[in-house]
Design a protein around this motif. Structure first.
Motif, PDB file in Angstrom:
ATOM      1  N   ILE A 195      18.384  -1.064  15.928  1.00 40.83           N
ATOM      2  CA  ILE A 195      18.412   0.246  16.355  1.00 40.83           C
ATOM      3  C   ILE A 195      17.011   0.422  17.013  1.00 40.83           C
ATOM      4  CG2 ILE A 195      17.836   2.411  15.252  1.00 40.83           C
ATOM      5  CD1 ILE A 195      19.726   1.985  13.014  1.00 40.83           C
ATOM      6  N   VAL A 219      22.443  -4.325   6.360  1.00 40.37           N
ATOM      7  CA  VAL A 219      21.302  -3.233   6.443  1.00 40.37           C
ATOM      8  C   VAL A 219      20.245  -3.838   7.387  1.00 40.37           C
ATOM      9  CG1 VAL A 219      19.487  -2.243   5.015  1.00 40.37           C
ATOM     10  CG2 VAL A 219      21.734  -2.074   4.276  1.00 40.37           C
ATOM     11  N   ALA A 220      19.769  -5.220   7.270  1.00 40.14           N
ATOM     12  CA  ALA A 220      18.851  -5.998   8.118  1.00 40.14           C
ATOM     13  C   ALA A 220      19.458  -6.036   9.690  1.00 40.14           C
ATOM     14  CB  ALA A 220      18.875  -7.363   7.697  1.00 40.14           C
ATOM     15  N   VAL A 247      25.834  -1.159  10.068  1.00 42.39           N
ATOM     16  CA  VAL A 247      25.799   0.156   9.184  1.00 42.39           C
ATOM     17  C   VAL A 247      27.204   0.065   8.429  1.00 42.39           C
ATOM     18  CG1 VAL A 247      25.931   2.480   9.065  1.00 42.39           C
ATOM     19  CG2 VAL A 247      24.327   1.502  10.575  1.00 42.39           C
ATOM     20  N   ALA A 280      21.250  -3.720  11.052  1.00 35.34           N
ATOM     21  CA  ALA A 280      21.040  -2.203  11.514  1.00 35.34           C
ATOM     22  C   ALA A 280      19.582  -1.854  11.940  1.00 35.34           C
ATOM     23  CB  ALA A 280      21.652  -1.298  10.728  1.00 35.34           C
ATOM     24  N   ARG A 281      18.740  -2.343  10.695  1.00 36.93           N
ATOM     25  CA  ARG A 281      17.369  -1.966  10.731  1.00 36.93           C
ATOM     26  C   ARG A 281      16.608  -2.642  12.190  1.00 36.93           C
ATOM     27  NH1 ARG A 281      13.787  -4.916   6.456  1.00 36.93           N
ATOM     28  NH2 ARG A 281      14.355  -6.787   7.916  1.00 36.93           N
ATOM     29  N   ASN A 282      16.784  -3.958  12.469  1.00 37.31           N
ATOM     30  CA  ASN A 282      16.535  -4.755  13.602  1.00 37.31           C
ATOM     31  C   ASN A 282      16.919  -4.151  14.829  1.00 37.31           C
ATOM     32  OD1 ASN A 282      14.725  -6.325  12.176  1.00 37.31           O
ATOM     33  ND2 ASN A 282      16.360  -7.695  11.568  1.00 37.31           N
ATOM     34  N   ALA A 318      24.068  -2.713  15.747  1.00 39.06           N
ATOM     35  CA  ALA A 318      23.778  -1.792  14.759  1.00 39.06           C
ATOM     36  C   ALA A 318      24.464  -0.925  14.172  1.00 39.06           C
ATOM     37  CB  ALA A 318      22.665  -0.764  15.410  1.00 39.06           C
TER      38      ALA A 318
END
Length: 271
Positions: A171, A164-165, A197, A167-169, A193
């Motif tokens: 994207i 999750v981290a 996910v 992907a969050r960074n 990313a």
């Protein structure tokens, strides 16, 4: 399952080639700059991610039975697969640190990520030593066993949180660089990313399956979970190492460093 195996084999090829390229770049850049700033950190991070990933997939798909038979330790190949996977994730996290943190804040960010990985690895080794025994595999099929559940949850939660981290960074970085016309690095970051996910789905669903098995005595159909887990793990590997490979290729034209727009926006400056 065949779909996942095919993807894993493709990911192994990509990871092996990427490892060779990133190691060559790392050797060539050795001694030019400090290890916590600029390109050397990028190159070291990509090399660690590719080597760790290639080793993890190689052990899982080719060397698993050989390692267990040679050492006489049941499921040692599983532990090594997971530990090499942690190395790959730390490599990706370090790459993201070089993309998203200013130079003076990178050392602290790296210590945090290495510390977290070290705790996960140490906990897994301890639980493995206490749990590993004949007749018990460290898989979802034995999630009713407390020791197996503890071992699986250590890694499943790690894959979930780090996925999750990542992907969050990645994207926002991909969007920023795409808008700036840096399509190659934007594509690489989008692929990474996508891997994040897939890792998040893998870790979250497996954690839920193991927890449900422990607390209620049963969860959803294990064959369905195996398909979800194996497919997510394979997609994670394909996307991640394709992104690492793409980010290792430098354009012949001068371009803004990956995530530069993001860093400038955080600093309150116009590009």
């Amino acid at each position: 399952m065949d779909f996942a195996v095919t993807l894993l084999r493709a990911a192994l090829v990509v990871a092996a080639l990427t490892a060779a390229v990133t190691i060559e770049l790392l050797v060539r850049s050795r001694g030019r700059q400090g290890t916590t700033g600029g390109r050397p950190l990028n190159r070291w991070s990509r090399a660690a991610a590719a080597v760790g990933g290639a080793a993890s997939i190689l052990i899982a798909t080719v060397l698993n039975d050989t390692i267990d038979r040679a050492t006489g330790v049941d499921d040692l190949s599983m532990l090594l697969t997971h530990l090499c996977g942690v190395v790959a994730v730390v490599g990706v996290q370090s790459l993201l640190v070089s993309w998203t943190y200013p130079p003076d804040a990178r050392a602290g960010a790296l210590r945090l990520r290495f510390g977290g990985a070290g705790v996960v690895a140490a906990a897994a080794v301890i639980v493995f030593a206490l749990t590993s025994r004949s007749g018990i595999d460290l898989t979802n099929f034995y999630a009713h066993d407390v020791g197996v559940a503890e071992y699986l949850l250590i890694f499943d939660l790690y894959w979930a949180v780090t996925g999750v981290a990542i992907a969050r960074n990645c994207i926002p970085l991909a969007i920023d660089n795409a808008r700036a016309g840096q399509r190659r690095i934007a594509t690489a970051q989008a692929l990474i990313a996508g891997g994040g996910v897939a890792s998040g789905i893998w870790g979250i669903t497996e954690s839920a399956f193991v927890a449900a098995t422990q607390f209620t005595g049963s969860a959803w159909d294990i064959s369905a979970q195996e398909i979800i887990s194996s497919s997510s793990a394979a997609l994670f590997a394909v996307f991640l190492f394709s992104g690492i490979a793409a980010s290792s290729i430098r354009s012949t034209s001068r371009r803004r460093a990956p995530g530069a727009l993001r860093a400038e926006a955080q600093a309150g400056r116009r590009p």
